[in-house]
Design a protein around this motif. Sequence first.
Motif, PDB file in Angstrom:
ATOM      1  N   UNK A  55      -6.145  35.693  -8.493  1.00  0.00           N
ATOM      2  CA  UNK A  55      -6.397  37.006  -7.911  1.00  0.00           C
ATOM      3  C   UNK A  55      -7.173  37.874  -8.903  1.00  0.00           C
ATOM      4  N   UNK A  56      -7.883  38.840  -8.388  1.00  0.00           N
ATOM      5  CA  UNK A  56      -8.617  39.769  -9.247  1.00  0.00           C
ATOM      6  C   UNK A  56      -7.648  40.796  -9.819  1.00  0.00           C
TER       7      UNK A  56
ATOM      8  N   UNK B 108      -9.231  50.187 -18.061  1.00  0.00           N
ATOM      9  CA  UNK B 108      -9.499  51.584 -18.403  1.00  0.00           C
ATOM     10  C   UNK B 108      -9.092  52.545 -17.287  1.00  0.00           C
ATOM     11  N   UNK B 109      -8.846  51.998 -16.087  1.00  0.00           N
ATOM     12  CA  UNK B 109      -8.425  52.823 -14.958  1.00  0.00           C
ATOM     13  C   UNK B 109      -6.906  53.002 -14.878  1.00  0.00           C
ATOM     14  N   UNK B 110      -6.180  52.317 -15.736  1.00  0.00           N
ATOM     15  CA  UNK B 110      -4.725  52.446 -15.742  1.00  0.00           C
ATOM     16  C   UNK B 110      -4.370  53.830 -16.268  1.00  0.00           C
ATOM     17  N   UNK B 111      -3.585  54.556 -15.505  1.00  0.00           N
ATOM     18  CA  UNK B 111      -3.170  55.913 -15.888  1.00  0.00           C
ATOM     19  C   UNK B 111      -1.736  55.880 -16.404  1.00  0.00           C
TER      20      UNK B 111
ATOM     21  N   UNK C  76      -3.145  44.488  -9.442  1.00  0.00           N
ATOM     22  CA  UNK C  76      -2.586  45.735  -9.979  1.00  0.00           C
ATOM     23  C   UNK C  76      -2.954  46.985  -9.199  1.00  0.00           C
ATOM     24  N   UNK C  77      -3.999  46.913  -8.406  1.00  0.00           N
ATOM     25  CA  UNK C  77      -4.467  48.102  -7.695  1.00  0.00           C
ATOM     26  C   UNK C  77      -5.480  48.909  -8.481  1.00  0.00           C
ATOM     27  N   UNK C  78      -5.843  48.450  -9.688  1.00  0.00           N
ATOM     28  CA  UNK C  78      -6.876  49.117 -10.481  1.00  0.00           C
ATOM     29  C   UNK C  78      -7.989  48.114 -10.788  1.00  0.00           C
TER      30      UNK C  78
ATOM     31  N   UNK D  44       4.364  41.695 -15.084  1.00  0.00           N
ATOM     32  CA  UNK D  44       4.724  40.281 -14.954  1.00  0.00           C
ATOM     33  C   UNK D  44       4.181  39.739 -13.638  1.00  0.00           C
ATOM     34  N   UNK D  45       4.378  40.488 -12.560  1.00  0.00           N
ATOM     35  CA  UNK D  45       3.833  40.086 -11.263  1.00  0.00           C
ATOM     36  C   UNK D  45       2.303  39.986 -11.343  1.00  0.00           C
ATOM     37  N   UNK D  46       1.687  40.972 -11.986  1.00  0.00           N
ATOM     38  CA  UNK D  46       0.226  40.978 -12.111  1.00  0.00           C
ATOM     39  C   UNK D  46      -0.261  39.751 -12.875  1.00  0.00           C
ATOM     40  N   UNK D  47       0.429  39.385 -13.951  1.00  0.00           N
ATOM     41  CA  UNK D  47       0.028  38.203 -14.728  1.00  0.00           C
ATOM     42  C   UNK D  47       0.089  36.945 -13.869  1.00  0.00           C
TER      43      UNK D  47
END
Length: 139
Positions: free
Chosen positions: A27-28, A39-42, A33-35, A17-20
């Motif tokens: 923001x990028x 595809x980099x989400x683990x 998100x830090x990724x 929600x924060x990322x959205x």
Amino acid sequence: MCRWNTVTEEVTGIDIVRAQILIAEGKSLMEATGVASQYDVKLDGHALQCRVTTEDPTNNFIPDYGRITTYRSATGMGIRLDGGTAYSGAVITRYYDSLLTKVTAWARTPEAAIARMDGRCANSASGAFRPTSHSSRTC
């Protein structure tokens, strides 16, 4: 807002929600998100969520009302509680959202997450929600 975002947060470590909101502000993905890429989400482990409500399954899921006489929150490792109006002595009216709290359980395997949730609800169920106006309800 998606009500399942807590499950996503538990297995990805990303507050979606924060990322959205951050992405909507320009923001990028990396900043939000830090990724760098989806595809980099683990994924780490498994999670499920239960919603503790006052809805009465024997009465077409109409929200129940009354006073909560005894309430014990689910607690323990891998358990997350979100929001809620549940506490011993709370007066619940019929003119509100029936959600008392959301319980999210996380574990390494789906079976362990389910067992963790079952254990938390079993521990809370002995008097979790007892409105004085109707019969007992539990999580």
